[in-house]
Design a protein around this motif. Structure first.
Motif, mmCIF file in Angstrom:
data_model
loop_
_atom_site.group_PDB
_atom_site.id
_atom_site.type_symbol
_atom_site.label_atom_id
_atom_site.label_comp_id
_atom_site.label_asym_id
_atom_site.label_seq_id
_atom_site.Cartn_x
_atom_site.Cartn_y
_atom_site.Cartn_z
ATOM 1 N N GLU A 41 0.803 -1.227 0.000
ATOM 2 C CA GLU A 41 0.000 0.000 0.000
ATOM 3 C C GLU A 41 0.835 1.275 0.000
ATOM 4 N N TYR A 42 2.144 1.153 0.156
ATOM 5 C CA TYR A 42 3.019 2.333 0.126
ATOM 6 C C TYR A 42 4.415 1.864 -0.276
ATOM 7 N N THR A 43 5.161 2.749 -0.898
ATOM 8 C CA THR A 43 6.499 2.392 -1.381
ATOM 9 C C THR A 43 7.598 3.285 -0.816
ATOM 10 N N ASN A 44 7.208 4.339 -0.106
ATOM 11 C CA ASN A 44 8.215 5.226 0.472
ATOM 12 C C ASN A 44 7.616 5.949 1.675
ATOM 13 N N VAL A 45 8.439 6.735 2.351
ATOM 14 C CA VAL A 45 8.000 7.432 3.559
ATOM 15 C C VAL A 45 6.892 8.443 3.279
ATOM 16 N N PRO A 46 7.012 9.287 2.230
ATOM 17 C CA PRO A 46 5.933 10.241 1.962
ATOM 18 C C PRO A 46 4.580 9.562 1.738
ATOM 19 N N GLU A 47 4.571 8.426 1.060
ATOM 20 C CA GLU A 47 3.309 7.723 0.818
ATOM 21 C C GLU A 47 2.722 7.199 2.135
ATOM 22 N N LEU A 48 3.592 6.741 3.029
ATOM 23 C CA LEU A 48 3.104 6.275 4.329
ATOM 24 C C LEU A 48 2.547 7.446 5.135
ATOM 25 N N LEU A 49 3.224 8.591 5.115
ATOM 26 C CA LEU A 49 2.727 9.767 5.835
ATOM 27 C C LEU A 49 1.396 10.238 5.266
ATOM 28 N N GLU A 50 1.233 10.133 3.956
ATOM 29 C CA GLU A 50 -0.030 10.511 3.332
ATOM 30 C C GLU A 50 -1.145 9.569 3.784
ATOM 31 N N LEU A 51 -0.805 8.300 3.909
ATOM 32 C CA LEU A 51 -1.781 7.321 4.376
ATOM 33 C C LEU A 51 -2.205 7.628 5.811
ATOM 34 N N VAL A 52 -1.228 7.993 6.644
ATOM 35 C CA VAL A 52 -1.526 8.365 8.034
ATOM 36 C C VAL A 52 -2.432 9.583 8.079
ATOM 37 N N GLU A 53 -2.150 10.564 7.235
ATOM 38 C CA GLU A 53 -2.951 11.779 7.190
ATOM 39 C C GLU A 53 -4.385 11.474 6.759
ATOM 40 N N THR A 54 -4.543 10.536 5.838
ATOM 41 C CA THR A 54 -5.876 10.159 5.364
ATOM 42 C C THR A 54 -6.667 9.430 6.444
ATOM 43 N N GLU A 55 -6.019 8.509 7.143
ATOM 44 C CA GLU A 55 -6.699 7.687 8.150
ATOM 45 C C GLU A 55 -6.904 8.422 9.467
ATOM 46 N N ARG A 56 -5.987 9.329 9.807
ATOM 47 C CA ARG A 56 -6.026 10.070 11.082
ATOM 48 C C ARG A 56 -6.276 9.138 12.275
ATOM 49 N N PRO A 57 -5.391 8.199 12.501
ATOM 50 C CA PRO A 57 -5.605 7.237 13.593
ATOM 51 C C PRO A 57 -5.325 7.848 14.962
#
Length: 256
Positions: A41-57
């Motif tokens: 679901e992600y290939t680098n750090v920015p993509e993971l941070l974007e995922l975190v921002e979307t989910e707001r856990p």
């Protein structure tokens, strides 16, 4: 609850199940939604941070050396975990790497240790640690004063003729220790009034910070270590948090 893995879907779900079992205390009386993220679901750090921002856990759960083979060497937490702990405001639960066989079994949160070198007034740290302590478990509030810092301070005091150095050392040690114990006692009283079924234990020590905290974790056979990582004055992880996080590889860490 955002559970982040670098494995395929099946392995990510397996890791998610282990985290859910370990944090079973959080599901009591609360509606917890789990979102499992696999490596595709992600290939680098920015993509993971974007995922975190979307989910707001409310909590990110992962393991050290995410997307890295460096778990074999105890020198870093890995690029992804370093960034997660410092860039996001979300607490991060860091588990041992799946390939690492910890000496201490990761089963539950019966014993939670809250660590800081300035415990007094740190309500958020105590609240998080209490919430993660399992029913019938033990919360250990720890505070270590650095004796090297005290020695340097007393050395300066000793050069002031009007101050008795021995009296100053005794008074300072007594005052610092009393402040920490008084705060811990007030926390224990507040948690008792909240009718939490946990035991609160206080530990105030003098010595080398890293050595003493490592000894406290081992002495209490801690299941989880809770500590602050944010520092308003720097980008790097706060104070003792990073060296402790590097050295204590076998137990989960809750990094606030």
């Amino acid at each position: 609850m955002l559970v982040v893995s670098d494995r395929d879907e099946a392995a990510a779900e397996e890791f998610g199940d282990r985290v859910r079992s370990f944090l079973s205390v959080l599901e009591r009386g609360e509606n917890v939604r789990w979102r499992i993220v696999h490596g595709g679901e992600y290939t680098n750090v920015p993509e993971l941070l974007e995922l975190v921002e979307t989910e707001r856990p409310g909590l990110i759960c992962t393991y050290r050396h995410l997307h890295s083979d460096s778990w074999r060497w105890p020198y870093t937490l890995g690029e992804y975990v370093d960034v997660l702990t410092q860039v996001t405001t979300t607490p991060v639960l860091v588990m041992p790497h799946p390939e690492h066989s910890p000496e201490h079994p990761v089963l539950n949160t019966d014993v939670v240790v809250a660590m800081t070198d300035h415990l007094v007034g740190d309500h958020a740290l105590v609240n998080w640690a209490a919430r993660f302590t399992d029913e019938g478990g033990r919360l250990v509030l720890t505070h270590v004063e650095d004796d090297a810092t005290l020695d340097r301070f007393i050395e300066v005091v000793g050069k002031i003729p009007t101050i008795d150095t021995d009296d100053a050392r005794t008074s300072i040690i007594d005052r610092l220790g009393r402040d920490a114990r008084d705060y811990m006692s007030s926390c224990a009283d507040a948690l008792a009034r909240a009718e939490l079924s946990i035991t609160v234990q206080a530990e105030v020590e003098w010595g080398h910070h890293l050595t003493e905290y490592r000894c406290l974790v081992e002495e209490h056979d801690a299941d989880l270590l809770v500590m602050n990582t944010k520092d308003e004055d720097q980008l790097a992880m706060h104070g003792l948090a990073y060296p402790l996080a590097i050295e204590l590889r076998s137990i989960p860490l809750l990094l606030l």
